[in-house]
Design an enzyme around this catalytic site. Sequence first.
Site, PDB file in Angstrom:
ATOM      1  N   LEU A 104     146.247 -29.282  52.782  1.00 47.65           N
ATOM      2  CA  LEU A 104     146.632 -30.465  53.537  1.00 47.65           C
ATOM      3  C   LEU A 104     147.922 -30.194  54.274  1.00 47.65           C
ATOM      4  O   LEU A 104     148.960 -30.734  53.945  1.00 47.65           O
ATOM      5  CB  LEU A 104     146.818 -31.622  52.555  1.00 47.65           C
ATOM      6  CG  LEU A 104     146.619 -33.009  53.153  1.00 47.65           C
ATOM      7  CD1 LEU A 104     145.231 -33.155  53.705  1.00 47.65           C
ATOM      8  CD2 LEU A 104     146.888 -34.060  52.111  1.00 47.65           C
ATOM      9  N   HIS A 105     147.869 -29.283  55.237  1.00 43.87           N
ATOM     10  CA  HIS A 105     149.102 -29.082  55.980  1.00 43.87           C
ATOM     11  C   HIS A 105     148.810 -29.112  57.460  1.00 43.87           C
ATOM     12  O   HIS A 105     147.686 -29.365  57.880  1.00 43.87           O
ATOM     13  CB  HIS A 105     149.831 -27.801  55.548  1.00 43.87           C
ATOM     14  CG  HIS A 105     149.295 -26.560  56.141  1.00 43.87           C
ATOM     15  ND1 HIS A 105     150.059 -25.459  56.399  1.00 43.87           N
ATOM     16  CD2 HIS A 105     148.053 -26.246  56.531  1.00 43.87           C
ATOM     17  CE1 HIS A 105     149.293 -24.524  56.926  1.00 43.87           C
ATOM     18  NE2 HIS A 105     148.084 -24.967  57.009  1.00 43.87           N
TER      19      HIS A 105
END
Lengths: 86, 568
Positions: free
Chosen positions: A14-15
Amino acid sequence: MYREEMILQNETGLHARPASILVKEASVFKSEISLIKDDKKYNAKSIINLLSMGAAKGDQLVIEAEGEDEEIAVKELIKIINNLNG
Amino acid sequence: MKGIATSSGIGIGQVFLYKEPEIKVVKQNIEDIDLEINRFEDSVNNTIEEIDKLYKLTLKNIGESEAEIFSAHRMMLEDPEFISGVKDKIKNEKVNSEFAVKEVTDFYVSIFENIEDEYLKARAVDLKDVSKRLLRILMGIKSIDLSTIDKKSIIVAEDLTPSDTAQMNKEMVVGIVTELGGRTSHTSIIARTLEIPAIAGVKDITKLSNFGDSMIINGDTGEILLNPSLEVIGDYEEKTRELADLRDKLLAMKDKESLSKDGHKVEIAGNIGTPKDIDKVLENGGEGVGLYRTEFLYMDRDRLPSEEEQFDAYKIVAEKLGKRPLVIRTLDVGGDKELPYLNLPKEMNPFLGYRAIRLCLDRKDIFKIQLRAILRASAFGNIKIMFPMISDLSEVREAKAIIEEVKMDLRQENIPFDENIEIGIMVEIPAVAIHSRAFAKEVDFFSIGTNDLIQYTLAVDRGNQDIAYLYNQYHPSVLNLIKMTIENGHKEGIWVGMCGEAAGDKKLLPVLLAMGLDEFSMSASLILRARNDLQRYSKGEIRDHLDTLLSLGTSKDVENYIDENILK
C-alpha cells in the site's frame, strides 16, 4: 462503529499510487476511517499516515469506520483495496 | 573552471547568484492559542495558493509531468494528520506555529527516510520542500524570485528545484550553472527542454562568483569563464553569431530530401523517448522516427502503464508523423534500466542478463498489452514494430507468433489496425550481425544499435570510465559487422537503418553512406547537420575506399584514414 478484516493482496503493498488513490476515495465519506495494522491505527484520509504504515502484500489489515456512513465506507474501501493493482 | 556539460550552447551574461534564504526556526511560547492556530491556517491557505500558481506556471511553461509534483505537494499540505499534528502541538505545548511545523515535518521525514524504499525517500524530499515553503510564508521571508530577472543572466546556484525552474524568466536566462547534479538531474533536463546552455557539478561556484560578475559558459564542453576580458567576450559573441548563422543555413535544409552529392537518397530520422520529443524531430526536418524508446513509459512510476496510456502515447506520435515512418521499439528494460515494481533480481552481469525481449517473452502478460497498444495505434499512422536484444532466431519467431495472437484478438473485437505492419529487429548482438542473412529472411527490416553492438563486440562496459578508451565506434571489427549486416539485409531485400549514437557521427556518415545504409536515426538536434554534410559526399567515390578502410588494424588507423582521405 463498523469494522472488517482483510488481507492485503496488492503486489506492491500500500504505497505510492495505491495509497493516494485510497486517500482520495476515503475522503469522499463522512465517517472517520482508520486502517489498523499490528494494533496501530492509521488515518485512511492521510497520505502521510498511509505511506508511513508500509503495508506489504500479505499483511492483515482491519478497516474501521465511525460515523453516519460507516458500513458502506468500510465495504467500499475493501472493494477498492482489492481492486488496486500494481 | 570546468563542470559537466548538460545542455548545449554558449551563454554570455551576468551572474544571478541564487541562494535560498536561510530559515532558522526558534521555539517560542505563545499565550493566545486561537490566534496562533488562525495564523497557521492562513499560512497554509497562502501556501496552497502559491503551489497552485506554480502548478499552472509549470503546466504552461514546461509540461504536465513536471507540474504533477505540485499536486503531490498540495496533497501533503492538505493532509489531515499533518494539519492536526501541528495544531495539537500548538494547543498542547503552547508553542509557535513555526516550531510545531518543523517538529511534525521532522517526525514524518524521519519515518520516510527510515523505510528502505526509493519512492518514500523521494516523498521525504517533497515533504521537506513543502514545509520549507510553509515556514517561509509563516515567517514572512521573501524568496528571491527568478521571475524578476530582467537582464541577460546566468543563474548560479547550488541546485534548482522544480519550484525554481517553474518561475524562471526564460527569456532572460542565457545559462545555468549548478554545484550539484549531472546530466539526468532535474535542472539539466529542464535546461535541455528549454534549450538553455547549462553546466552541472561545478564545486563551490556559488562561493567563487558574485552577483553581477560577467560569465561565459560553454554547454558543449563544460567550460566556465568568470570575468573574462572584453576581448574574450568579443570572441565568444562572434562564435555565437556564427553558430546562429550556421543554424539559419541548416534550417534551410529542413524540408529538403536527404541526398548525397551523387544523388543517392537516404532517410534521416530522429530518436525519441517521450511523445513530446516528436515536436523537436519535426522542427528539425526529421523524415520519420527510427527509434521510439518506449521504456520511459514504464519508468519513474510504481506500476505498469495501462494499454490505454500506451495507446495514447503511440497514437499521438503516429498522427503527428502522418505518412512518415514511426519505428516503435518494444520494452527494453532490465539490467541497468530497472523497474522497481517488477522486483527483478539483481544480477552480476545485467547487460548479459534478463532484459528486453528476454523479459518480454517470459512475461507475455506485459508484452501483449504493449503489442495491443502498438497495433491499435497503427491504424493512425505508419507504425513499425522493432524488437530489442534479439540473439536467437527462435526469439523472432516466438515474438511474431505473439503478434499474430494479438492481431487475432483485435480482429475478433473488430478493432482496426495495420494488417501489413512491418516487423523488424535491432541488430545489437554480434551473433545476429554475423548470421544476419538468416535473420533477414524472417523480418522486414534491421536497425543497427551501435551502442550495444560496440559494447558486446569489444567486451567493453560502456559505463565504466576506467576502460572508456576502449569503447570506440571506429573499431574495424565493429565496422565490418555493420557492413555485413547491411549487405545481408539488402541481399534479402529488406531495408537497414541505424539508431545508435554512431548514426549521428560526423565522421562515420560518409562511410555508412558508402556501405549502403538506408536510414540514419539520431538525436533531433543532429538531423539538419547530417543532411547538410551528406550533400558533400559522393557514395560512389567513397565506396572505393571501403576495402582499404575495413582492412586497417586499429580504431585510430580507421579514424585517421577517414580524416585524411574521406573528410579532407
